[in-house]
Design an enzyme around this catalytic site. Sequence first.
Site, PDB file in Angstrom:
ATOM      1  N   ASP A 131      -0.035  16.209  20.193  1.00 37.93           N
ATOM      2  CA  ASP A 131       0.381  17.533  20.894  1.00 37.93           C
ATOM      3  C   ASP A 131       0.980  18.462  19.820  1.00 37.93           C
ATOM      4  OD1 ASP A 131      -0.550  16.803  23.385  1.00 37.93           O
ATOM      5  OD2 ASP A 131       1.371  15.743  23.725  1.00 37.93           O
TER       6      ASP A 131
ATOM      7  N   LYS B 152       3.122   4.320  -1.163  1.00 42.28           N
ATOM      8  CA  LYS B 152       3.218   5.435  -2.359  1.00 42.28           C
ATOM      9  C   LYS B 152       4.643   6.104  -2.401  1.00 42.28           C
ATOM     10  CE  LYS B 152      -1.280   5.001  -1.370  1.00 42.28           C
ATOM     11  NZ  LYS B 152      -2.247   4.473  -0.155  1.00 42.28           N
TER      12      LYS B 152
ATOM     13  N   HIS C 107      -9.308  11.205   2.221  1.00 43.02           N
ATOM     14  CA  HIS C 107      -8.414  10.470   2.055  1.00 43.02           C
ATOM     15  C   HIS C 107      -7.215  10.360   2.775  1.00 43.02           C
ATOM     16  CE1 HIS C 107      -6.045   7.326  -0.250  1.00 43.02           C
ATOM     17  NE2 HIS C 107      -6.997   6.546   0.046  1.00 43.02           N
TER      18      HIS C 107
ATOM     19  N   ASP D 279      16.194  10.706  -8.998  1.00 45.34           N
ATOM     20  CA  ASP D 279      17.925  11.001  -9.062  1.00 45.34           C
ATOM     21  C   ASP D 279      18.417  10.733  -7.483  1.00 45.34           C
ATOM     22  OD1 ASP D 279      18.064  11.375 -11.643  1.00 45.34           O
ATOM     23  OD2 ASP D 279      17.533  13.636 -11.462  1.00 45.34           O
TER      24      ASP D 279
ATOM     25  N   HIS E 188       0.713  -1.279  -0.081  1.00 45.51           N
ATOM     26  CA  HIS E 188       0.010  -0.050   0.070  1.00 45.51           C
ATOM     27  C   HIS E 188       0.768   1.355   0.047  1.00 45.51           C
ATOM     28  CE1 HIS E 188      -3.283   2.676   2.014  1.00 45.51           C
ATOM     29  NE2 HIS E 188      -3.866   2.230   0.782  1.00 45.51           N
TER      30      HIS E 188
ATOM     31  N   LYS F  12      -4.153  10.575   5.567  1.00 46.06           N
ATOM     32  CA  LYS F  12      -3.828   9.710   6.826  1.00 46.06           C
ATOM     33  C   LYS F  12      -2.640  10.617   7.438  1.00 46.06           C
ATOM     34  CE  LYS F  12      -3.889   6.866   2.976  1.00 46.06           C
ATOM     35  NZ  LYS F  12      -5.410   6.449   2.964  1.00 46.06           N
TER      36      LYS F  12
END
Length: 399
Positions: A324, A147, A317, A152, A145, A319
């Site tokens: 704090d 991404k 979507h 370079d 999952h 995450k």
Amino acid sequence: MNVIATVFAVLMILFLWLRIDYKLGRKKHLSIVNKREFPERKSNLKLFTEGNSLFTDLFNEIENAKEHIHILFYIVKDDKISREFLTRLKKKAQEGVEVRLLVDWVGNKISKEMKVDLKKSGVQLFECHIPRFPYLFYSLNARNHRKVTVIDGKIGYLGGYNVGKEYLGNDSKFGFWRDYHLKIEGKGVQDLQMQFLYDWKDRTTIDLTQNPNYFPPLIEGQSYMKLVPTDGAYLQSHFLELLNTAKKEVKIGSPYFIPGSKLSNAILYALKRGVKVTILLPRKADHLFVKEAAVPYFQPLLKAGAKIYFYEKGFYHAKVFIIDDVICDIGTANFDKRSLYLNHEINCYIYDKTVIQEVKAQFSEDLAFSTEITLESLQNRSIFQKWKESFSTLISAFL
């Protein structure tokens, strides 16, 4: 009657096979997986929260690539933005740039014709996490999952965005799409590169992790950060550690909220300590039953004082996990059982207060487009809705 008995017997055998497959596959996986995290680094971080600005920046960096482009996405669709993305990779490969592309087997929607064109152009394309025996059911569910993009060895990206029109807000079903994605420059890019090469080796058996060509000298950036990869294990312990350090406030943003008993109890314990807890989730659902599987966790949290909101502007979507003003976690992992126990994820811990304040400001802006969930609203659920929630709880590990 014999037909009914036969069907019942077949279903029971199938159920037992799936259960045994999952149990043994999980046991085997846990016997070989290791807890890993990279050291703290100093990097420059840029937050993207809209798809158009992210892909404009990403495409520009791809265009400027000189030596190698390494990309891993969970999903690449077969639509206009996806074809533009793949066409740019073909062009760079034809120019002599090394291009490696990993796509999860489940999330790969690239057409056969495009796959042929990519390989003819020199793009090294592989599907990762292909289901295989003997644990077919378990391996089907244990997906990559992550991404990750590294250009370079100097510029990196990670976060919630995949490649498809919905991520640009161009899908009428979802409308506006809110997500969080990071651009990283500086020392932390070497760890993102290493993680990609680990995944590349896992799929191809080709080990490039010791090749200095992929690890150029990097400058120190302004912000302390740390990359934390998880491979279907240990994410829960990371989240528990973060929750247990909270003193004043916890902010959680996720498209899916199925935390399981340990994390749910840790949130309740934080509330008991006087910590303010805010949870932001999408009103819309992009998968069956994920919303219903979240609802059973709401009532005890609301009774304990948590604030839970549904995002109304479009689809949420992102995450994000903020403790704090000390730690902000942005990455690919959702606050659900699939990310905790099955998916391979990568998150970025951010320790820079300036960046944390920027993320908190964006979180507050998203709250302004949200509706607070109340205990009263939960009491008005229909019998059918409650049945869906009970069923969703049974299958929540696979949602």
